[in-house]
Write an enzyme that holds these catalytic residues in place. Structure first.
Site, mmCIF file in Angstrom:
data_model
loop_
_atom_site.group_PDB
_atom_site.id
_atom_site.type_symbol
_atom_site.label_atom_id
_atom_site.label_comp_id
_atom_site.label_asym_id
_atom_site.label_seq_id
_atom_site.Cartn_x
_atom_site.Cartn_y
_atom_site.Cartn_z
ATOM 1 N N PRO A 10 35.234 13.256 40.150
ATOM 2 C CG PRO A 10 34.550 14.794 38.502
ATOM 3 C CD PRO A 10 34.920 14.609 39.896
ATOM 4 C CG ASN A 11 35.248 9.919 35.481
ATOM 5 O OD1 ASN A 11 34.400 9.328 35.411
ATOM 6 N ND2 ASN A 11 35.140 11.294 35.269
ATOM 7 N NE ARG A 18 40.078 8.912 34.341
ATOM 8 C CZ ARG A 18 39.891 10.241 34.918
ATOM 9 N NH1 ARG A 18 40.088 10.394 35.963
ATOM 10 N NH2 ARG A 18 39.701 11.284 34.061
ATOM 11 C CE1 TYR A 23 44.420 11.431 35.431
ATOM 12 C CE2 TYR A 23 43.367 9.984 33.898
ATOM 13 C CZ TYR A 23 43.647 11.228 34.408
ATOM 14 O OH TYR A 23 43.065 12.329 33.624
ATOM 15 C CG ASN A 72 42.809 14.881 41.711
ATOM 16 O OD1 ASN A 72 41.888 15.483 40.716
ATOM 17 N ND2 ASN A 72 43.447 13.775 41.385
ATOM 18 C CB ALA A 75 36.689 16.866 34.708
ATOM 19 C CD GLU A 96 44.563 22.971 41.446
ATOM 20 O OE1 GLU A 96 44.871 23.719 41.641
ATOM 21 O OE2 GLU A 96 43.886 22.769 40.322
ATOM 22 C CG HIS A 98 45.366 18.410 38.999
ATOM 23 N ND1 HIS A 98 43.987 17.740 38.907
ATOM 24 C CD2 HIS A 98 45.420 19.644 39.344
ATOM 25 C CE1 HIS A 98 43.115 19.125 39.188
ATOM 26 N NE2 HIS A 98 44.253 19.947 39.415
ATOM 27 N NE ARG A 105 45.886 14.661 30.578
ATOM 28 C CZ ARG A 105 45.092 14.028 31.089
ATOM 29 N NH1 ARG A 105 44.766 13.841 32.561
ATOM 30 N NH2 ARG A 105 44.017 13.291 30.563
#
Ligand code: DQA
Length: 138
Positions: A10-11, A18, A23, A72, A75, A96, A98, A105
């Site tokens: 998502p996103n 964004r 990012y 990725n 969330a 995985e 990111h 964070r």
């Protein structure tokens, strides 16, 4: 030829627009073009969805077709037992990734439901994380 899938959650369709301070400014489509040129011997399928169930359906569809998956999960990383179950169900190695350093964070980003089902995790190295994951699979 190796068949690898990159799955963004998502996103991540909004990369380049964004929160560029986190990012970066590059769209994933632009990054992917360079990635495919750097790895001519790897067939890279790209899939993005903002919908958890669609991501799970795509992971299932990779069975018997892909030798590795770079995920990725955005969330959903921090919430989804269903995605973790899908990763263990498909018996394909998943890395995985990111873009940001999730451990540096917010507290809620420090939990990954999927990490224990993955062969490894890359976090905080920007888009380069995807490339490093491909190199692992090679
Ligand atoms: C992300 C980190 C997640 O915490 C966040 O929800 C994202 C992107 C990353 O690539 O840094 O959507 O997965």
């Amino acid at each position: 030829m190796k068949h690898i899938a990159i799955v963004n959650g998502p996103n991540l369709n909004l990369l380049g627009v964004r929160e560029p301070h986190i990012y970066g400014n590059e769209t994933f489509e632009d990054y992917l073009e360079g990635l495919r040129m750097r790895f001519p011997d790897v067939d890279i399928e790209y899939y993005q969805s903002n919908v958890e169930g669609e991501m799970i359906n795509f992971l299932h569809s990779c069975m018997g077709k892909k030798q590795g998956i770079i995920l990725n999960a955005g969330a959903y990383t921090h919430t989804s037992i269903a995605l973790a179950d899908a990763i263990s169900a498909i018996s394909i190695p998943v890395i995985e990734v990111h873009i940001s350093n999730v451990l540096a964070r917010e507290e809620y980003r420090k939990t990954s439901y999927i990490a224990s089902q993955c062969v490894g995790s890359i976090s905080g190295l920007g888009m380069m994380g995807y490339e490093l994951a491909i190199r692992y699979f090679m």
